[in-house]
Design a protein around this motif. Structure first.
Motif, PDB file in Angstrom:
ATOM      1  N   VAL A   1       5.601 -24.130  21.817  1.00 30.53           N
ATOM      2  CA  VAL A   1       6.543 -24.804  22.699  1.00 30.53           C
ATOM      3  C   VAL A   1       7.655 -25.423  21.861  1.00 30.53           C
ATOM      4  CG1 VAL A   1       5.152 -26.919  22.649  1.00 30.53           C
ATOM      5  CG2 VAL A   1       6.722 -26.539  24.553  1.00 30.53           C
TER       6      VAL A   1
ATOM      7  N   VAL B   1      -2.450 -24.980  19.788  1.00 27.65           N
ATOM      8  CA  VAL B   1      -1.060 -24.986  20.256  1.00 27.65           C
ATOM      9  C   VAL B   1      -0.166 -25.470  19.121  1.00 27.65           C
ATOM     10  CG1 VAL B   1       0.563 -25.929  21.943  1.00 27.65           C
ATOM     11  CG2 VAL B   1      -1.801 -25.436  22.633  1.00 27.65           C
TER      12      VAL B   1
ATOM     13  N   THR C   1       5.214 -20.044  33.993  1.00 29.17           N
ATOM     14  CA  THR C   1       4.977 -20.711  32.721  1.00 29.17           C
ATOM     15  C   THR C   1       3.705 -20.171  32.119  1.00 29.17           C
ATOM     16  OG1 THR C   1       3.894 -22.462  33.944  1.00 29.17           O
ATOM     17  CG2 THR C   1       6.167 -22.855  33.330  1.00 29.17           C
TER      18      THR C   1
ATOM     19  N   ARG D   1       8.422 -19.952  29.883  1.00 31.86           N
ATOM     20  CA  ARG D   1       7.357 -20.608  29.110  1.00 31.86           C
ATOM     21  C   ARG D   1       7.491 -22.118  28.985  1.00 31.86           C
ATOM     22  NH1 ARG D   1       6.510 -19.837  23.996  1.00 31.86           N
ATOM     23  NH2 ARG D   1       8.540 -19.071  23.305  1.00 31.86           N
ATOM     24  N   TYR D   2       8.464 -22.732  29.642  1.00 22.83           N
ATOM     25  CA  TYR D   2       8.664 -24.165  29.456  1.00 22.83           C
ATOM     26  C   TYR D   2       8.815 -24.874  30.788  1.00 22.83           C
ATOM     27  CZ  TYR D   2      10.224 -28.525  27.355  1.00 22.83           C
ATOM     28  OH  TYR D   2      10.317 -29.836  26.955  1.00 22.83           O
TER      29      TYR D   2
ATOM     30  N   LEU E   1       5.197 -25.966  28.844  1.00 23.50           N
ATOM     31  CA  LEU E   1       3.967 -25.218  28.588  1.00 23.50           C
ATOM     32  C   LEU E   1       2.858 -25.823  29.437  1.00 23.50           C
ATOM     33  CD1 LEU E   1       2.496 -23.060  26.830  1.00 23.50           C
ATOM     34  CD2 LEU E   1       2.030 -24.900  25.215  1.00 23.50           C
TER      35      LEU E   1
ATOM     36  N   PRO F   1      -0.227 -20.096  21.611  1.00 23.52           N
ATOM     37  CA  PRO F   1       0.663 -20.831  22.514  1.00 23.52           C
ATOM     38  C   PRO F   1       1.562 -21.784  21.736  1.00 23.52           C
ATOM     39  CG  PRO F   1      -1.565 -20.782  23.386  1.00 23.52           C
ATOM     40  CD  PRO F   1      -1.652 -20.221  22.014  1.00 23.52           C
TER      41      PRO F   1
END
Length: 387
Positions: free
Chosen positions: A139, A110, A11, A151-152, A154, A137
């Motif tokens: 999500v 983010v 991640t 990536r999940y 985050l 970043p």
């Protein structure tokens, strides 16, 4: 934008370089959440400079920037696509790329993407948006299953505190992602599976950013409350909502959790667990961060600050800042000259009412600000206003 480094394992990890001096010199870290960053036609039309053929959104966030930069990590919901020209507002949003740059430049770290407008420009719009936010970043939306798996959730790391950020939406206005693209929807089986993917990982806190509820309703509906209870029971420590375009009420849910007898401050661990009562803050809707909506309660929103103890990962304080969207002109003195600007300005209502801003609004705008402030603070009377 605050300084951070990116680490990639399975991640995405963010390690923020805090400006306070030695590690652990501070007892808490702070998160800041903002509501829906909209992009209606007048917003990009007013941001346009025909002389330079550019779009300037800096005035939008000028007066809230100090609050954003006081936080250790700031998170915002980008409720438009960066789908390229021709730009458009409601009902299918595509906003100039400089809008995202303005959000980053004012301090947001983010970006959440799981909302009902992420597919407004279809596959091309989704993928172009992912390209344009790749340096930040993000999500909630993904190019394919491999991208999502990598990536999940985050993973955010602040001063050794590890936070898993989740992001889902109720729907995408009748559009559906074209394979292999993925958007995270509210699916309790999938959420449970995503939680299981964290087993064995050293995660101190789980946060859900969720797009849900009924538009323009200032009190959470039963479906929101039922889902919030389910999320809290499943292990989420904080629930932040958006979508209704108005600020909704907030509450604390009490759950029973098993707790490891660890001391994060001293680095000691134990296999023993104890049962404890835990409170989970639920902010049902932060409202609009900024938009062209002018009807009652839509002409503003809140930013929420969450202070978290470093030694035990407990939420120490939840506070909020009411922010009114002024659409119009302001005049102020700069270098002994009067400067007049016409734009969308996001104004902390407490600063304006205390006379801390360098201008006065016209009578009609000030009345609207005061009404927004009164309605919002009454609705959130169980929470303190951010200082």
């Amino acid at each position: 934008m605050k300084r951070f480094n990116l680490l990639s394992v399975r991640t995405l990890c963010i390690v923020l370089s805090l400006l306070a001096a030695p590690l652990r010199a501070q007892e808490t870290v702070s998160l800041l959440f903002a509501g829906d960053a909209m992009g209606h036609d007048p917003q990009f039309q007013w941001a346009y400079n025909p002389q330079t053929d550019t779009y300037n959104y800096e005035p939008n966030f000028r007066y809230v920037m100090p609050y954003i930069n006081k936080s250790d990590l700031a998170i915002v919901n980008l409720e438009v696509t960066l789908g390229g020209k021709p730009y458009s507002g409601y009902p299918t949003f595509s906003t100039p790329d400089s809008y995202k740059d303005a959000l980053v430049n004012c301090g947001f770290d983010v970006i959440t993407l799981a909302n009902n407008h992420i597919l407004d420009r279809g596959k091309r719009g989704l993928e172009r948006t992912l390209d344009k936010v790749a340096d930040c970043p993000n999500v909630g939306a993904y190019r394919d299953s491999a991208d999502r798996a990598n990536r999940y959730p985050l993973i955010l790391e602040l001063q050794g505190l590890r936070i898993a950020l989740f992001n889902v939406t109720y729907g995408t206005n009748g559009f559906f992602p074209v394979k292999p693209n993925i958007v995270n929807y509210i699916d309790t089986a999938q959420i449970a599976a995503d939680l299981r993917s964290l087993e064995g990982k050293d995660i101190d806190m789980k946060i859900m950013s969720i797009h849900w509820g009924d538009e323009y309703v200032t009190k959470a509906i039963p479906k929101q409350r039922e889902l919030a209870r389910w999320l809290a029971d499943k292990g989420f420590d904080l629930i932040i909502g958006g979508h209704p375009h108005v600020v909704e009420d907030a509450e604390y849910l009490t759950v029973t959790r098993a707790r490891d007898n660890n001391n994060k401050e001293q680095g000691t661990k134990s296999n023993e667990q104890t049962q404890e009562l835990k409170t989970v803050p639920v902010l049902y809707s932060l409202g609009n961060l900024i938009s062209n909506q002018r009807r009652l309660n839509t002409n503003g929103g809140i930013m929420v600050r969450i202070d978290i103890r470093l030694d035990n990962a407990e939420i120490q304080n939840v506070s909020y800042l009411p922010c009114y969207v002024h659409k119009g002109t302001i005049s102020y003195k700069k270098d002994a000259k009067t400067v007049t600007e016409k734009h969308f300005f996001l104004l902390p209502t407490t600063d304006y009412l205390a006379g801390k801003l360098p201008f006065k609004l016209d009578a009609e705008a000030e009345k609207a600000l005061r009404i927004f402030h009164k309605n919002t603070t009454e609705r959130l009377s169980n929470l303190p206003v951010m200082k």
